[in-house]
Design an enzyme around this catalytic site. Sequence first.
Site, PDB file in Angstrom:
ATOM      1  N   ASP A  56       0.842  -1.193   0.000  1.00  0.00           N
ATOM      2  CA  ASP A  56       0.000   0.000   0.000  1.00  0.00           C
ATOM      3  C   ASP A  56       0.878   1.244   0.000  1.00  0.00           C
ATOM      4  O   ASP A  56       1.981   1.235   0.547  1.00  0.00           O
ATOM      5  CB  ASP A  56      -0.902   0.037   1.238  1.00  0.00           C
ATOM      6  CG  ASP A  56      -1.821  -1.184   1.315  1.00  0.00           C
ATOM      7  OD1 ASP A  56      -2.596  -1.395   0.362  1.00  0.00           O
ATOM      8  OD2 ASP A  56      -1.755  -1.907   2.320  1.00  0.00           O
ATOM      9  N   ASP A  58       0.115   4.642   1.419  1.00  0.00           N
ATOM     10  CA  ASP A  58      -0.791   5.504   2.171  1.00  0.00           C
ATOM     11  C   ASP A  58      -0.234   6.918   2.254  1.00  0.00           C
ATOM     12  O   ASP A  58       0.988   7.133   2.273  1.00  0.00           O
ATOM     13  CB  ASP A  58      -1.010   4.950   3.578  1.00  0.00           C
ATOM     14  CG  ASP A  58      -1.744   3.609   3.563  1.00  0.00           C
ATOM     15  OD1 ASP A  58      -2.464   3.348   2.589  1.00  0.00           O
ATOM     16  OD2 ASP A  58      -1.576   2.835   4.525  1.00  0.00           O
ATOM     17  N   ASP A 132       1.899   3.372  15.543  1.00  0.00           N
ATOM     18  CA  ASP A 132       2.150   2.242  16.428  1.00  0.00           C
ATOM     19  C   ASP A 132       3.638   1.959  16.640  1.00  0.00           C
ATOM     20  O   ASP A 132       4.132   1.981  17.762  1.00  0.00           O
ATOM     21  CB  ASP A 132       1.413   0.993  15.924  1.00  0.00           C
ATOM     22  CG  ASP A 132       1.651   0.719  14.442  1.00  0.00           C
ATOM     23  OD1 ASP A 132       2.500   1.384  13.825  1.00  0.00           O
ATOM     24  OD2 ASP A 132       0.978  -0.179  13.891  1.00  0.00           O
TER      25      ASP A 132
END
Length: 246
Positions: A56, A58, A132
């Site tokens: 991905d 992002d 995270d």
Amino acid sequence: TPCAAVIIPPEKHPIDNSMIDKDALFVLKKLQSAGFAGYLVGGGVRDLYLGKKPKDFDISTDARPGQIRRLFKNSRTIGRRFRLVQVFFKHNKVIEVSTLRSLSEHDLDGPEAVLAPNNTYGSLDQDAQRRDLTINGLFYEINDQTIIDYVEGVADLDRSVIRLIGDPQRRINRDPVRMMRVIRHSARHGFHIEPNTWQAVCAHMASLTLCPTSRLRDELFKDLYSGNAAGWFELAVECSLFTTLF
């Protein structure tokens, strides 16, 4: 208080604009031409730095969801805890665009609650602190082709370390699913887990039962289909993730 960023110039890292998906690059350029900031963020930066092909690409921006929607007619808004915009392209390709998030009401100064509300917008350094893992907290800027690092993520990539951003116990308490991501990325990249992060994961595994089972299922499928299930299984058994889930 804003954190100090380390700016890594193009000659000090392996990423350049030619490595970015053309549709993601289109989104970044359109955001900037409209007067907004736009950054490649998270796993895309991590994987490009490691010489891997990202799954991905992002993007984060200072534009609000409504402003993003007006720029990209081929888009929709999704999310409950935090609203983001999916921009659609040919062949079912989706580029996710999120607004930079604030620290308020969340990990550092918010209420002591699991999965606290987080529909607040903020700055680049605040958004980095809310992610995270340090290796997922990097931003890439296409104009100067620089990596922007508020969390020592590049150092952890170079040292092959998995580390939660901030205090591990507090971050896990706010969202226990972060423990699954610690195990996932350790198995996927062959990185070792920083001791404080590992101790917090082992100590708080039971808190996963506070999370919606549908969310745990979706996260688990990512690991089972990742191609690194053997390494994941060994770590999951060692920290009791396996027995907690099943």
